[in-house]
Design a protein around this motif. Structure first.
Motif, PDB file in Angstrom:
ATOM      1  N   ARG A 103       1.376   0.347  15.239  1.00 11.77           N
ATOM      2  CA  ARG A 103       0.994   0.654  13.867  1.00 11.77           C
ATOM      3  C   ARG A 103       1.874  -0.139  12.915  1.00 11.77           C
ATOM      4  NH1 ARG A 103       1.929   6.588  13.247  1.00 11.77           N
ATOM      5  NH2 ARG A 103       3.034   6.330  15.201  1.00 11.77           N
ATOM      6  N   PRO A 128       4.326  -0.856   9.817  1.00 11.62           N
ATOM      7  CA  PRO A 128       5.300   0.038   9.187  1.00 11.62           C
ATOM      8  C   PRO A 128       4.770   0.545   7.852  1.00 11.62           C
ATOM      9  CG  PRO A 128       6.024  -2.227   9.058  1.00 11.62           C
ATOM     10  CD  PRO A 128       4.823  -2.218   9.932  1.00 11.62           C
ATOM     11  N   ASP A 129       5.224   1.719   7.468  1.00 13.36           N
ATOM     12  CA  ASP A 129       4.692   2.343   6.260  1.00 13.36           C
ATOM     13  C   ASP A 129       4.967   1.515   5.024  1.00 13.36           C
ATOM     14  OD1 ASP A 129       5.609   5.612   7.507  1.00 13.36           O
ATOM     15  OD2 ASP A 129       3.805   4.413   7.786  1.00 13.36           O
ATOM     16  N   LYS A 130       6.168   0.998   4.929  1.00  8.90           N
ATOM     17  CA  LYS A 130       6.503   0.262   3.718  1.00  8.90           C
ATOM     18  C   LYS A 130       6.587  -1.232   3.968  1.00  8.90           C
ATOM     19  CE  LYS A 130       8.773   4.105   1.489  1.00  8.90           C
ATOM     20  NZ  LYS A 130       7.549   4.854   1.696  1.00  8.90           N
ATOM     21  N   GLU A 164      14.943  10.143  -2.161  1.00 11.65           N
ATOM     22  CA  GLU A 164      14.305  11.294  -1.502  1.00 11.65           C
ATOM     23  C   GLU A 164      13.180  10.820  -0.600  1.00 11.65           C
ATOM     24  OE1 GLU A 164      15.801  12.513  -5.465  1.00 11.65           O
ATOM     25  OE2 GLU A 164      14.166  11.164  -4.923  1.00 11.65           O
ATOM     26  N   LYS A 165      12.481   9.765  -1.077  1.00 17.39           N
ATOM     27  CA  LYS A 165      11.343   9.294  -0.299  1.00 17.39           C
ATOM     28  C   LYS A 165      11.794   8.631   1.002  1.00 17.39           C
ATOM     29  CE  LYS A 165       7.362   9.177  -2.939  1.00 17.39           C
ATOM     30  NZ  LYS A 165       7.509   9.457  -4.347  1.00 17.39           N
ATOM     31  N   HIS A 178       0.140  10.404   4.240  1.00 17.01           N
ATOM     32  CA  HIS A 178       0.924  11.308   5.080  1.00 17.01           C
ATOM     33  C   HIS A 178       2.369  10.875   5.152  1.00 17.01           C
ATOM     34  CE1 HIS A 178       1.801   9.141   8.954  1.00 17.01           C
ATOM     35  NE2 HIS A 178       1.121   8.262   8.305  1.00 17.01           N
ATOM     36  N   ALA A 179       2.613   9.615   4.807  1.00 18.10           N
ATOM     37  CA  ALA A 179       3.947   9.076   5.050  1.00 18.10           C
ATOM     38  C   ALA A 179       4.948   9.520   3.996  1.00 18.10           C
ATOM     39  CB  ALA A 179       3.887   7.562   5.109  1.00 18.10           C
ATOM     40  N   SER A 180       4.809   9.053   2.754  1.00 14.95           N
ATOM     41  CA  SER A 180       5.894   9.244   1.796  1.00 14.95           C
ATOM     42  C   SER A 180       6.077  10.710   1.429  1.00 14.95           C
ATOM     43  CB  SER A 180       5.635   8.411   0.545  1.00 14.95           C
ATOM     44  OG  SER A 180       4.302   8.563   0.149  1.00 14.95           O
ATOM     45  N   ILE A 240       7.967  12.436   4.320  1.00 18.38           N
ATOM     46  CA  ILE A 240       9.384  12.121   4.495  1.00 18.38           C
ATOM     47  C   ILE A 240      10.223  12.952   3.537  1.00 18.38           C
ATOM     48  CG2 ILE A 240      11.086  10.295   4.368  1.00 18.38           C
ATOM     49  CD1 ILE A 240       8.915   8.329   4.967  1.00 18.38           C
ATOM     50  N   GLU A 241       9.695  13.131   2.326  1.00 19.49           N
ATOM     51  CA  GLU A 241      10.455  13.904   1.338  1.00 19.49           C
ATOM     52  C   GLU A 241      10.679  15.323   1.789  1.00 19.49           C
ATOM     53  OE1 GLU A 241       9.832  13.632  -3.225  1.00 19.49           O
ATOM     54  OE2 GLU A 241       8.188  12.585  -2.257  1.00 19.49           O
ATOM     55  N   ASN A 270       7.465   6.932  13.873  1.00 26.23           N
ATOM     56  CA  ASN A 270       6.976   6.314  12.637  1.00 26.23           C
ATOM     57  C   ASN A 270       8.013   5.360  12.088  1.00 26.23           C
ATOM     58  OD1 ASN A 270       4.640   7.983  12.601  1.00 26.23           O
ATOM     59  ND2 ASN A 270       5.893   9.635  11.831  1.00 26.23           N
ATOM     60  N   ILE A 298       9.318   3.347   9.009  1.00 27.72           N
ATOM     61  CA  ILE A 298       9.187   3.242   7.563  1.00 27.72           C
ATOM     62  C   ILE A 298       9.203   1.774   7.178  1.00 27.72           C
ATOM     63  CG2 ILE A 298      10.206   3.861   5.355  1.00 27.72           C
ATOM     64  CD1 ILE A 298      11.478   6.251   6.793  1.00 27.72           C
TER      65      ILE A 298
END
Lengths: 92, 275
Positions: free
Chosen positions: A15, A17-19, A74-75, B133-135, B138-139, B212, B214
């Motif tokens: 997958r 990466p998210d960012k 926080e994120k 679903h990601a950000s 995570i918080e 996962n 990031i």
């Protein structure tokens, strides 16, 4: 991993990466923070929980030097470290 | 009178088609008539056909048309004829609509593929059914402190790529729900800039869905200048739902393995997403 002959089995789907991807730190601008983090890991028998402060600092360095997109901490999962810095210090 | 004959001819044509289809033998009017008379006792459509062909037979044959008494049923009533015409017209309209709907469905099923791709690109879902679903996760996620998982790192390089690629730590102990940072190091010992692109793999397979990332350095071309050495970070976390999955009860070790390939023209890497 499953062998190539295993047609019926599910294969691993990587997958993205998210960012996205980290830009490379060609000039070593955050190398100091990285070395601090690695030292912390080695001292604490590679336990991540105890070195979260250092990883937060490394990511902050990256964000300052435009090597990473600016994100509120926080994120990135550092919500507990922002307010109570002393709390983290006590833990480690 | 000409008008009625015209309509008569039209009905005859229809019936001629119907009869040749049913009988598969084209008969002349004479041969057909007794057959029709037999049939006339049965279905109503045949009765109509009888009436039509009766007209035709009367027209073509020089036989006495008195042998066949004209049927003065209510079907010769112009009102019912108009009603039948109306039904026929409505049937044709309905048939047109139904055919159009069927063709439309077929076209929609073909168009659905690029449309869905467009939708995914605009909303940024990229294949996952759950949006965002990601950000948010995570918080709000809470680390599960009692499940300690050892993550080992592996680094591989394709044979044609001459980089020195290795992890900077062999293992790291994390808990689900906590973000973790890990480093790889890559050095280009050659005298030419080299572009590499990497992919990753997670073992065991079932745990891979909880792993996962990031941010990392995979799936994008990374360029290393001659004799350059860089740190490549991986920022990841293990989904806290890992601790609640009964299949993951015995899983204590997860191995993350990265492989670097040389990025060549026309070389296709199994990059996820819509390509």
């Amino acid at each position: 991993m499953s062998t190539a002959m295993n047609f019926g089995a599910k294969s691993f789907q990587p997958r993205p990466p998210d960012k996205g991807s980290f830009p490379l730190d060609h000039f070593g601008e955050c190398k100091r923070f990285q070395e601090k983090f690695m030292k912390c890991l080695r001292d604490n028998h590679f336990e991540n929980t105890l070195c979260r402060n250092e990883s937060k600092e490394y990511l902050q360095c990256r964000m300052e030097r435009r090597l990473m997109a600016q994100e509120p901490l926080e994120k990135l999962g550092f919500g507990d470290l922002i307010g109570g810095k002393s709390e983290a210090r006590d833990k480690s | 009178m000409g008008g009625s004959w015209l309509t008569g001819w039209r009905h005859v044509v229809l019936c001629g088609w119907r009869w040749s289809y049913a009988g598969s033998v084209t008969r002349t009017g004479e041969g057909v008539e007794p057959f029709l008379r037999l049939w006339s006792r049965g279905t109503g459509s045949a009765e109509r056909g009888l009436r039509r062909l009766g007209t035709w037979g009367r027209r073509r044959m020089t036989q006495d048309f008195t042998s066949q008494p004209p049927r003065r049923t209510k079907r010769t009533n112009p009102f019912t004829r108009a009603q039948e015409e109306d039904w026929r017209r409505r049937n044709k309209t309905v048939l047109t609509y139904v055919t159009a709907a069927a063709v439309g469905m077929l076209g929609a099923s073909y168009a659905a593929v690029p449309l869905y791709r467009l939708y995914c690109q605009t909303t940024g879902l990229g294949g996952s059914a759950v949006a965002g679903h990601a950000s948010d996760q995570i918080e709000t996620m809470v680390p599960v402190k009692d499940r300690i998982i050892k993550v080992t790192f592996n680094a591989d390089v394709h044979a044609s790529l001459q980089w020195n690629f290795r992890p900077q730590q062999t293992e790291i102990y994390v808990v689900p729900g906590e973000t973790a940072l890990a480093f790889y190091k890559a050095k280009n010992p050659t005298d030419k800039p080299v572009i590499g692109i990497s992919t990753y793999n997670v073992v065991p397979f079932e745990a891979g869905q909880y792993f996962n990332k990031i941010q990392c350095f995979c799936f994008e071309e990374q360029r290393l200048n001659p004799q350059e050495e860089v740190d490549m970070p991986v920022f990841f976390y293990i989904d806290p739902e890992f601790a609640e999955d009964p299949r993951m009860l015995n899983v204590d070790l997860i191995t993350l393995s990265y492989t670097f390939f040389e990025a060549k023209e026309g070389h296709k890497l199994p990059v996820p997403g819509y390509n």
